[in-house]
Scaffold this active site. Structure first.
Site, PDB file in Angstrom:
ATOM      1  CG  HIS A 144      -1.517   1.198   1.352  1.00 21.19           C
ATOM      2  ND1 HIS A 144      -2.561   1.800   0.685  1.00 21.19           N
ATOM      3  CD2 HIS A 144      -1.135   2.334   2.264  1.00 21.19           C
ATOM      4  CE1 HIS A 144      -2.677   3.244   1.137  1.00 21.19           C
ATOM      5  NE2 HIS A 144      -1.918   3.556   2.083  1.00 21.19           N
ATOM      6  CG  HIS A 149       0.857   6.755   0.061  1.00 21.77           C
ATOM      7  ND1 HIS A 149      -0.116   7.976   0.155  1.00 21.77           N
ATOM      8  CD2 HIS A 149       0.274   5.788   0.717  1.00 21.77           C
ATOM      9  CE1 HIS A 149      -1.026   7.517   1.043  1.00 21.77           C
ATOM     10  NE2 HIS A 149      -0.689   6.069   1.375  1.00 21.77           N
ATOM     11  CD  GLU A 190      -4.358   6.782   2.472  1.00 22.27           C
ATOM     12  OE1 GLU A 190      -4.421   5.966   1.584  1.00 22.27           O
ATOM     13  OE2 GLU A 190      -3.232   6.804   3.294  1.00 22.27           O
ATOM     14  CB  SER A 209      -2.756   0.082  -2.686  1.00 32.90           C
ATOM     15  OG  SER A 209      -3.402   0.645  -1.490  1.00 32.90           O
TER      16      SER A 209
HETATM   17 FE    FE Z   1      -1.796   5.357   2.920  1.00 32.40          FE
END
Ligand code: FE
Ligand code: PHE
Length: 292
Positions: A144, A149, A190, A209
């Site tokens: 993730h 990111h 997010e 993700s």
């Molecule tokens: Fe995160």
């Protein structure tokens, strides 16, 4: 123990979600700022293979669902066959936007997190989920954190937004307003969506993700999609254990950066006196506002 100082005391600072299972990182080996060694040589062949399978599943569905900036940058993660070495990735990232990635044992306290972002250091969890967690993991893991990111940190505007967010976080914690700023992170970094000439696309790491939420967030008729609105976001609760009920849509990263440029202190004060919205609330105003 004082977790609010953001200084590592050698134990996990937070548990995530409702589970009783303690976070699995080794906080005893981490430095006072919570960074630690990646210990790349410790990954097993099975762990590299799990990363490869996660990567391939996501890479196969990016077209038409992920924003172009993300798709263009994902190649910087290197070969999908194995978990990247953070130091090599940091070299490339630093050349692009002066950011670097640093290893952490898992979730860290807000202040420590903000301090790293303000210094253009993105904390990446050094462990990977278990094979049983292939479809869903409750805490962020290396897949993730890296896949979700790091690609957008190669984008100059988004990279500057993340640093500004870190500085804003340090200020918010002095103002006891971290909850409002956390919602901004949640609904942008997010779970953000972006309207592009080619259509709606995802830029949020939690979406990018996720095997299921990527398509769901962009194409499902179920969730609400609202134009980006700072105060609405600050007043909107969120779910951590299900697909989001509401997504906020930006028009560009410049819009996001410009909207978050003003001093948040008076905004926090105003929002603190206003009712909150549930994650699935479709109304434009809360009942108490419309009736009042
Ligand atoms: Fe995160
Ligand atoms: N402008 C915000 C403040 O004054 C800081 C910030 C910038 C927060 C970008 C989030 C994102 O607190």
């Amino acid at each position: 123990m004082d977790f609010h100082s953001g200084v590592n005391q050698g134990v996990a600072p937070v548990t995530y979600g409702q589970g009783e299972r303690p976070p699995r990182g080794d906080y005893a080996q981490a430095r006072s700022d919570y960074t630690c060694e990646q210990q790349w040589q410790r990954y097993t062949a099975a762990e590299h293979d799990l990363y490869r399978r996660l990567y391939e599943r996501q890479a196969a569905q990016l077209n038409g669902l992920a924003c172009e900036e993300f798709i263009a940058a994902v190649k910087h993660l290197g070969a999908p066959e194995r978990i990247p070495r953070f130091d090599a990735l940091s070299e490339a990232l630093h050349r692009a936007t002066r950011w670097e990635v640093v290893a952490v044992p898992g979730l860290i306290p807000e202040e420590a997190f903000f301090a790293l972002l303000a210094a253009r250091r993105f904390p990446v969890t050094n462990w990977i989920r278990t094979p049983e967690e292939f479809d869903y993991v409750v805490e962020p893991d290396v897949f993730h954190d890296l896949f979700g990111h790091v690609p957008l940190l190669f984008n100059p505007v988004f990279a500057d937004y993340m640093q500004a967010y870190g500085e804003g976080g340090l200020k918010a914690s002095r103002l006891a307003a971290c909850e409002y700023l956390a919602r901004l992170y949640w609904y942008t970094v997010e779970f953000g969506l972006i309207a592009t000439p080619a259509g709606l696309r995802a830029y949020g790491a939690g979406i990018l993700s996720s095997a299921g939420e990527l398509r769901h967030s962009v194409t499902s008729a179920l969730p609400r999609r609202r134009p980006f609105e700072l105060e609405r976001i600050m007043r909107t609760r969120y779910k951590i254990d299900d697909y989001q009920a509401t997504y906020f849509v930006i028009d560009s990263f410049e819009q996001l950066f410009d909207a978050t440029r003003p001093d948040f202190a008076p905004i926090y004060a105003r929002v603190a006196g206003m009712p909150e919205f549930e994650a699935d609330d479709s109304r434009d105003q809360t009942a108490s506002n419309t009736s009042g």
